[in-house]
Design a protein around this motif. Sequence first.
Motif, PDB file in Angstrom:
ATOM      1  N   LEU A  18      12.884  26.562 -19.962  1.00 12.70           N
ATOM      2  CA  LEU A  18      14.179  25.932 -20.206  1.00 12.70           C
ATOM      3  C   LEU A  18      14.752  25.275 -18.957  1.00 12.70           C
ATOM      4  CD1 LEU A  18      16.592  25.447 -22.124  1.00 12.70           C
ATOM      5  CD2 LEU A  18      17.519  27.614 -21.299  1.00 12.70           C
ATOM      6  N   PHE A  19      14.728  25.968 -17.813  1.00  8.93           N
ATOM      7  CA  PHE A  19      15.375  25.449 -16.610  1.00  8.93           C
ATOM      8  C   PHE A  19      14.828  24.094 -16.164  1.00  8.93           C
ATOM      9  CE2 PHE A  19      16.509  30.057 -15.434  1.00  8.93           C
ATOM     10  CZ  PHE A  19      17.739  29.950 -16.065  1.00  8.93           C
ATOM     11  N   PRO A  20      13.507  23.858 -16.222  1.00 16.71           N
ATOM     12  CA  PRO A  20      13.039  22.503 -15.889  1.00 16.71           C
ATOM     13  C   PRO A  20      13.634  21.437 -16.801  1.00 16.71           C
ATOM     14  CG  PRO A  20      11.220  24.041 -15.790  1.00 16.71           C
ATOM     15  CD  PRO A  20      12.374  24.795 -16.393  1.00 16.71           C
ATOM     16  N   GLY A  21      13.788  21.776 -18.086  1.00 13.39           N
ATOM     17  CA  GLY A  21      14.373  20.806 -19.004  1.00 13.39           C
ATOM     18  C   GLY A  21      15.809  20.481 -18.647  1.00 13.39           C
ATOM     19  N   ILE A  22      16.582  21.490 -18.291  1.00 10.79           N
ATOM     20  CA  ILE A  22      17.980  21.262 -17.899  1.00 10.79           C
ATOM     21  C   ILE A  22      18.038  20.415 -16.630  1.00 10.79           C
ATOM     22  CG2 ILE A  22      20.078  22.405 -17.093  1.00 10.79           C
ATOM     23  CD1 ILE A  22      19.461  24.695 -18.999  1.00 10.79           C
ATOM     24  N   ALA A  23      17.117  20.676 -15.692  1.00  6.80           N
ATOM     25  CA  ALA A  23      17.092  19.895 -14.456  1.00  6.80           C
ATOM     26  C   ALA A  23      16.764  18.434 -14.722  1.00  6.80           C
ATOM     27  CB  ALA A  23      16.077  20.499 -13.486  1.00  6.80           C
ATOM     28  N   VAL A  24      15.790  18.194 -15.588  1.00  4.67           N
ATOM     29  CA  VAL A  24      15.427  16.817 -15.919  1.00  4.67           C
ATOM     30  C   VAL A  24      16.556  16.141 -16.693  1.00  4.67           C
ATOM     31  CG1 VAL A  24      13.819  15.363 -17.226  1.00  4.67           C
ATOM     32  CG2 VAL A  24      12.954  17.291 -15.889  1.00  4.67           C
TER      33      VAL A  24
END
Length: 391
Positions: A18-24
């Motif tokens: 999830l966190f990579p998606g939020i960062a992108v």
Amino acid sequence: MPITPHVMFAGGGAPGQLFPGIAVAAQVAQLLPQAKITFAGPGKSRERHAVRSAGHQYLTIPSKPLPQNPLQALRFVTDNFAGYCTAKWTLREQRVSLVVGLGGHTSTSVVRAAAEKGIPFILLEQNAVPSRTTRWLSHAASMVCAAFEEVRPHLHFQAPVKVTGNPARPAFDQLFQQLAALRSQNVDSPTVPFARLGQDGQKRMVILGGAGGARSLNESMPFALAQLKECLGGWQIVHQTGEGQLQETESRYRKVGIDALAVTYIDEIASVLFASDLAVCRSGGTTLAELALAGVPAVLVPYAHARDDQQLANAKVYVAAKTCRLVDEKSQAGSLDKAIARELTPLMTDETLRKTMAANMRTMARPHASAEIASAINDALFGTRGDLLAA
């Protein structure tokens, strides 16, 4: 392509997805301020909260992981078929322009539905050994944004692949840039303004099993450190246990007479890691990317039940770069604490070794991963930035 594109990030279920998606998504919002951004996932409460706190809509798509026993098989089939049907309806109803697959079982349903409906999709592959969804659908993707170069031989020969690195949470990128600016001014790293939890001059070891904890690390680390009591002088131990495992872990530390700060979850993990000297943790793609940005050497204990030994493959890449030590949990036959203690000993006692490994770790950092993936999303939507400006 509509002037107001709708980008759906699909997947999650684990913070490392999830966190990579939020960062992108944060980078997409800067690059394409007119875009609508939605997340679709399995509906876990922590996940919904994280997405909504970031300012995005969250939709629940039914899904189940691979069954562990025959009794789970029927739910696996029915829930994932329902998820696939829900995904097809949602993509049409929401007029989604592009899907970004983050990994996880929800991602599989939504990406498959997008492929069937002719909606472009981008796959984020966080591991050195790709998931089955990435392998199956890589040839139809607009781009596979990979964390590791080693992923290429596993994919379709026509798959478009760009090694971007794995996106980290924005706080890690921000602190990395601050530290890089200080180093460019020849400022020694100990003066970096990141608060330590312990006393001045203490070295810090952080033990991480992810937000859900790692039971084998919670059970083994107190006994591993008990074998290293002579090395613990001047060290602070911070142990993230995950939910439901705090009291048992604290009890183990008391039993062996180790003074450790055990917590369920570390909210400010970026500032904690940037002020740490050593880590013991799993080797998921996001964990490794964030360790690299923080420049923290580690003893890696890959999750023994990861599909296709993905975490072990990740760890081997970092070990080859002389950034980490590796303990393969599957080969320890009940003596995990002894193996961890053996690998920790030189790292705790040899400051020169730690500094060398920390410098090697920083060479693995990819602070622009999120921006590169956002650029790939833009290109998939509009062709080039020039086309976007003309739209």
